[in-house]
Design a protein around this motif. Structure first.
Motif, mmCIF file in Angstrom:
data_model
loop_
_atom_site.group_PDB
_atom_site.id
_atom_site.type_symbol
_atom_site.label_atom_id
_atom_site.label_comp_id
_atom_site.label_asym_id
_atom_site.label_seq_id
_atom_site.Cartn_x
_atom_site.Cartn_y
_atom_site.Cartn_z
ATOM 1 N N HIS A 262 0.833 -1.205 0.000
ATOM 2 C CA HIS A 262 0.000 0.000 0.000
ATOM 3 C C HIS A 262 0.865 1.252 0.000
ATOM 4 O O HIS A 262 1.958 1.237 0.563
ATOM 5 C CB HIS A 262 -0.865 0.056 1.269
ATOM 6 N N PRO A 263 0.335 2.357 -0.566
ATOM 7 C CA PRO A 263 1.038 3.627 -0.369
ATOM 8 C C PRO A 263 0.844 4.081 1.082
ATOM 9 O O PRO A 263 -0.244 3.934 1.637
ATOM 10 C CB PRO A 263 0.314 4.597 -1.311
ATOM 11 N N LEU A 264 1.902 4.615 1.688
ATOM 12 C CA LEU A 264 1.808 5.261 2.994
ATOM 13 C C LEU A 264 2.390 6.657 2.839
ATOM 14 O O LEU A 264 3.542 6.812 2.462
ATOM 15 C CB LEU A 264 2.578 4.486 4.066
ATOM 16 N N GLN A 265 1.561 7.654 3.114
ATOM 17 C CA GLN A 265 1.985 9.028 2.888
ATOM 18 C C GLN A 265 2.483 9.679 4.170
ATOM 19 O O GLN A 265 2.067 9.342 5.262
ATOM 20 C CB GLN A 265 0.822 9.853 2.344
ATOM 21 N N ALA A 266 3.363 10.645 3.995
ATOM 22 C CA ALA A 266 3.824 11.475 5.100
ATOM 23 C C ALA A 266 4.010 12.882 4.562
ATOM 24 O O ALA A 266 3.955 13.117 3.352
ATOM 25 C CB ALA A 266 5.128 10.937 5.676
ATOM 26 N N LEU A 267 4.200 13.822 5.471
ATOM 27 C CA LEU A 267 4.377 15.200 5.027
ATOM 28 C C LEU A 267 5.204 15.965 6.042
ATOM 29 O O LEU A 267 5.336 15.548 7.194
ATOM 30 C CB LEU A 267 3.020 15.876 4.832
ATOM 31 N N VAL A 268 5.775 17.081 5.606
ATOM 32 C CA VAL A 268 6.462 17.976 6.531
ATOM 33 C C VAL A 268 5.955 19.398 6.340
ATOM 34 O O VAL A 268 5.501 19.785 5.268
ATOM 35 C CB VAL A 268 8.002 17.990 6.333
ATOM 36 N N SER A 269 6.055 20.171 7.434
ATOM 37 C CA SER A 269 5.757 21.599 7.383
ATOM 38 C C SER A 269 7.048 22.340 7.036
ATOM 39 O O SER A 269 8.103 21.742 6.866
ATOM 40 C CB SER A 269 5.252 22.065 8.743
ATOM 41 N N GLU A 270 6.937 23.660 6.944
ATOM 42 C CA GLU A 270 8.155 24.470 6.831
ATOM 43 C C GLU A 270 8.910 24.402 8.162
ATOM 44 O O GLU A 270 8.400 23.869 9.150
ATOM 45 C CB GLU A 270 7.805 25.922 6.467
ATOM 46 N N LEU A 271 10.111 24.974 8.200
ATOM 47 C CA LEU A 271 10.911 24.934 9.427
ATOM 48 C C LEU A 271 10.292 25.863 10.466
ATOM 49 O O LEU A 271 9.974 27.006 10.182
ATOM 50 C CB LEU A 271 12.353 25.382 9.136
ATOM 51 N N LEU A 272 10.126 25.342 11.679
ATOM 52 C CA LEU A 272 9.558 26.132 12.766
ATOM 53 C C LEU A 272 10.532 26.120 13.934
ATOM 54 O O LEU A 272 11.396 25.253 14.036
ATOM 55 C CB LEU A 272 8.215 25.542 13.205
ATOM 56 N N GLU A 273 10.363 27.089 14.822
ATOM 57 C CA GLU A 273 11.111 27.081 16.083
ATOM 58 C C GLU A 273 10.792 25.783 16.817
ATOM 59 O O GLU A 273 9.711 25.217 16.622
ATOM 60 C CB GLU A 273 10.687 28.283 16.944
ATOM 61 N N PRO A 274 11.665 25.336 17.704
ATOM 62 C CA PRO A 274 11.344 24.114 18.467
ATOM 63 C C PRO A 274 10.092 24.321 19.322
ATOM 64 O O PRO A 274 10.077 25.158 20.211
ATOM 65 C CB PRO A 274 12.581 23.913 19.349
ATOM 66 N N VAL A 275 9.030 23.592 18.996
ATOM 67 C CA VAL A 275 7.779 23.721 19.750
ATOM 68 C C VAL A 275 7.303 22.367 20.266
ATOM 69 O O VAL A 275 6.494 22.302 21.179
ATOM 70 C CB VAL A 275 6.628 24.319 18.899
ATOM 71 N N HIS A 276 7.809 21.291 19.657
ATOM 72 C CA HIS A 276 7.244 19.976 19.929
ATOM 73 C C HIS A 276 8.356 19.080 20.474
ATOM 74 O O HIS A 276 9.202 18.615 19.719
ATOM 75 C CB HIS A 276 6.672 19.415 18.629
ATOM 76 N N PRO A 277 8.384 18.865 21.798
ATOM 77 C CA PRO A 277 9.549 18.229 22.399
ATOM 78 C C PRO A 277 9.571 16.708 22.322
ATOM 79 O O PRO A 277 10.548 16.086 22.728
ATOM 80 C CB PRO A 277 9.446 18.663 23.863
ATOM 81 N N THR A 278 8.520 16.061 21.825
ATOM 82 C CA THR A 278 8.459 14.606 21.919
ATOM 83 C C THR A 278 7.841 14.049 20.633
ATOM 84 O O THR A 278 7.839 14.707 19.599
ATOM 85 C CB THR A 278 7.658 14.203 23.184
ATOM 86 N N VAL A 279 7.364 12.824 20.680
ATOM 87 C CA VAL A 279 6.630 12.237 19.553
ATOM 88 C C VAL A 279 5.231 11.923 20.059
ATOM 89 O O VAL A 279 5.085 11.343 21.137
ATOM 90 C CB VAL A 279 7.293 10.929 19.056
ATOM 91 N N VAL A 280 4.207 12.321 19.313
ATOM 92 C CA VAL A 280 2.832 12.062 19.732
ATOM 93 C C VAL A 280 2.140 11.236 18.658
ATOM 94 O O VAL A 280 2.204 11.560 17.468
ATOM 95 C CB VAL A 280 2.060 13.376 19.964
#
Lengths: 108, 432
Positions: B273-291
């Protein structure tokens, strides 16, 4: 968004449909005669070709009817659609399926 | 990094560079440094090898590396139909964790996580492994029950796992919306502090560089078109760069495993199957973990560089085209906004898809095949990246000794006949 030609409703958007996996998998005629290997093949093993693949789709948000399609798993192009119970068509032709008009009887 | 090269043209010295205007023969770029040293050779295939590994992604490279390091097997070719680590190794969301439910899975995934913890030293190469923890959110009473069960199972297996109440979730990741006033409120989460992310390309390059140093041939642009099988025993492979004899052949081709297995007359319980992913533009560090959230259906982390990296479930239909449908991405971003309202103004920068080989029980297939000397590693579906060192270690053992390593022994092909499935649909999450 990709359009899918429902045999009964004509071309509709992909989000109206759900996928049903490989087509032409019949329930065993004599289930008691199957050994473990044959049950495993029936339950878990499916073809997974790169190229034309005969598969089932259902027009969930439309006529809610099932149909079969021959679709290319590389291009995602629907090569043809055909009725449940019909023979798998040959895939020598890569011409896209002609959309059937609304109300027109499915040809198979 | 710039080494002397026998046949290199003389470079301008700093002095001549400064005087470039007076030297009409100086061309643009003359003052730039040489290309850095290559991390691996780019050899032509030899006529024969002890082991041919099919697939030059993370798993194939790790397998070759551990064959050399742990078993002294170095007459190896890794064949890659495209460029090295350009398939799913270049397309995953780099999440590493080992909080799976069953003992069998705990074995191999925790073995892998332990290897990750020393991999940078082992490979002598930076891989940016960051143990920033992973939260698996619960949104319903049943989610809570399932999550706690998994936490207890993990603890019994010596894996760091704990249950967090919503306020504790907010302490680990302040930007998660824990308001009760949403459609799917966060009712808690499982937390594995040792989980994290790594830089996927560096991981592949690190393995490739070490494998090359052992004398292993990493052969790109070399697609396998057939398997040479005589009397139930594999003798070699046919490729777009000629026939190659092999004592043993190890398949590690992820989404294309069914295509390769068909060359050996084998049918596998896989669907690609296809599995998609995406990224945003570069942001300041805001997300300290994996959710990760099964119910709201998305997983999000922030890469070292600053992009938000998101993924969700597979596209429903079988596909080999390395792209998926747009409405899947739309739903994925809607889910991300539900959990992280702070991302409302972030822009999607790039999207892509890999081809994942899913099994009926969301567990891999690693081991022997009915064909002698032909070994199979596939079925990792949406979560193969985290297993890279662990499966490389175990698959190398399987290939070298002809017997599965205890950690991959449960993951046989014939479990679909015997019924000894390892059902990880719950812990596999929205995707692994």
């Amino acid at each position: 968004m990709q359009l899918i030609a429902c045999p009964w409703c004509g071309e509709r958007e992909e989000i109206e449909f759900h996928y049903g996996g490989e087509a032409h998998i019949a329930y065993p005629e004599d289930p008691y005669a199957l050994d473990d290997e044959q049950w495993a093949q029936y339950v878990f093993f499916r073809d997974n070709p790169k190229g034309p693949f005969a598969e089932r789709w259902v027009h969930s948000a439309g006529c809610r009817r099932w149909f079969n399609a021959l679709r290319d798993t590389v291009t995602h192009e629907f090569l043809t659609v055909y009725g449940i119970g019909a023979e798998r068509p040959s895939h020598t032709s890569t011409a896209p399926a002609a959309p059937r008009a609304k109300g027109q009887e499915a040809s198979r | 990094m710039i080494g002397p090269r026998d046949n290199a043209p003389a470079r301008p010295s700093p002095t001549t560079t400064l005087n470039r205007a007076s030297r009409p023969s100086a061309g643009p770029g003359d003052a730039l440094p040489d290309h850095p040293d290559f991390l691996w050779r780019n050899p032509d295939p030899k006529p024969s090898y002890d082991v041919v590994v099919v697939g030059g992604g993370g798993h194939g490279l790790a397998t070759a590396y551990y064959l050399a390091k742990n078993h002294g097997v170095t007459n190896i070719a890794v064949l890659e139909k495209g460029w090295l680590a350009g398939g799913n190794m270049a397309r995953n969301t780099t999440i590493i964790r080992s909080n799976y439910l069953w003992d069998e899975s705990s074995g191999i995934y925790e073995h892998s996580l332990k290897l990750w913890e020393t991999l940078e030293e082992d490979l002598d190469y930076p891989i940016l492994f960051s143990q920033r923890g992973v939260l698996n959110l619960a949104h319903s009473l049943q989610d809570i029950r399932d999550s706690k069960r998994r936490v207890y199972a993990n603890q019994l297996n010596g894996i760091d796992a704990e249950w967090l109440e919503p306020e504790e979730v907010a302490k680990v990741c302040p930007i998660v919306n824990i308001s009760p006033d949403v459609r799917y409120p966060v009712l808690g989460a499982t937390y594995q502090p040792r989980a994290g992310i790594a830089k996927h390309d560096y991981v592949a390059w690190g393995f490739a560089r070490k494998a090359d140093a052992y004398g292993i041939d990493l052969i790109q642009d070399c697609e396998v078109t057939g398997l040479d099988i005589v009397d139930g025993r594999v003798r070699g492979v046919r490729t777009t760069r000629g026939d190659i004899a092999a004592g043993k052949v190890a398949l590690a081709a992820a989404g294309h495993s069914s295509v390769l297995a068909a060359m050996a007359g084998l049918r596998l319980p896989l669907q690609s199957h296809p599995l998609q992913a995406l990224v945003s533009e570069l942001l300041e560090p805001v997300h300290p973990t994996v959710v990760m959230s099964n119910a709201v259906h998305v997983y999000v982390s922030q890469a070292h560089k600053g992009e938000l990296v998101m993924g969700a479930g597979i596209d429903s239909y079988n596909g080999y085209g390395q792209r998926g449908a747009f409405h899947i991405l739309e739903r994925q971003m809607a889910a991300a906004l539900e959990l992280f309202p702070v991302f409302a103004r972030a822009h999607m920068l790039r999207t892509w898809a890999g081809i994942v080989d899913t099994t009926p029980d969301a567990s891999p297939i690693v081991g022997l095949t009915p064909v002698e000397n032909l070994y199979l590693n596939c079925g990792w579906g949406t979560g193969g990246f985290k297993a890279t060192p662990g499966v490389g270690w175990c698959f190398a053992h399987t290939v070298a000794t002809g017997e599965p390593h205890p950690y991959n022994a449960p993951f046989t092909l014939d479990r679909f006949t015997t019924g000894a499935l390892v059902d990880e649909h719950g812990a596999a999450a929205v995707a692994h």
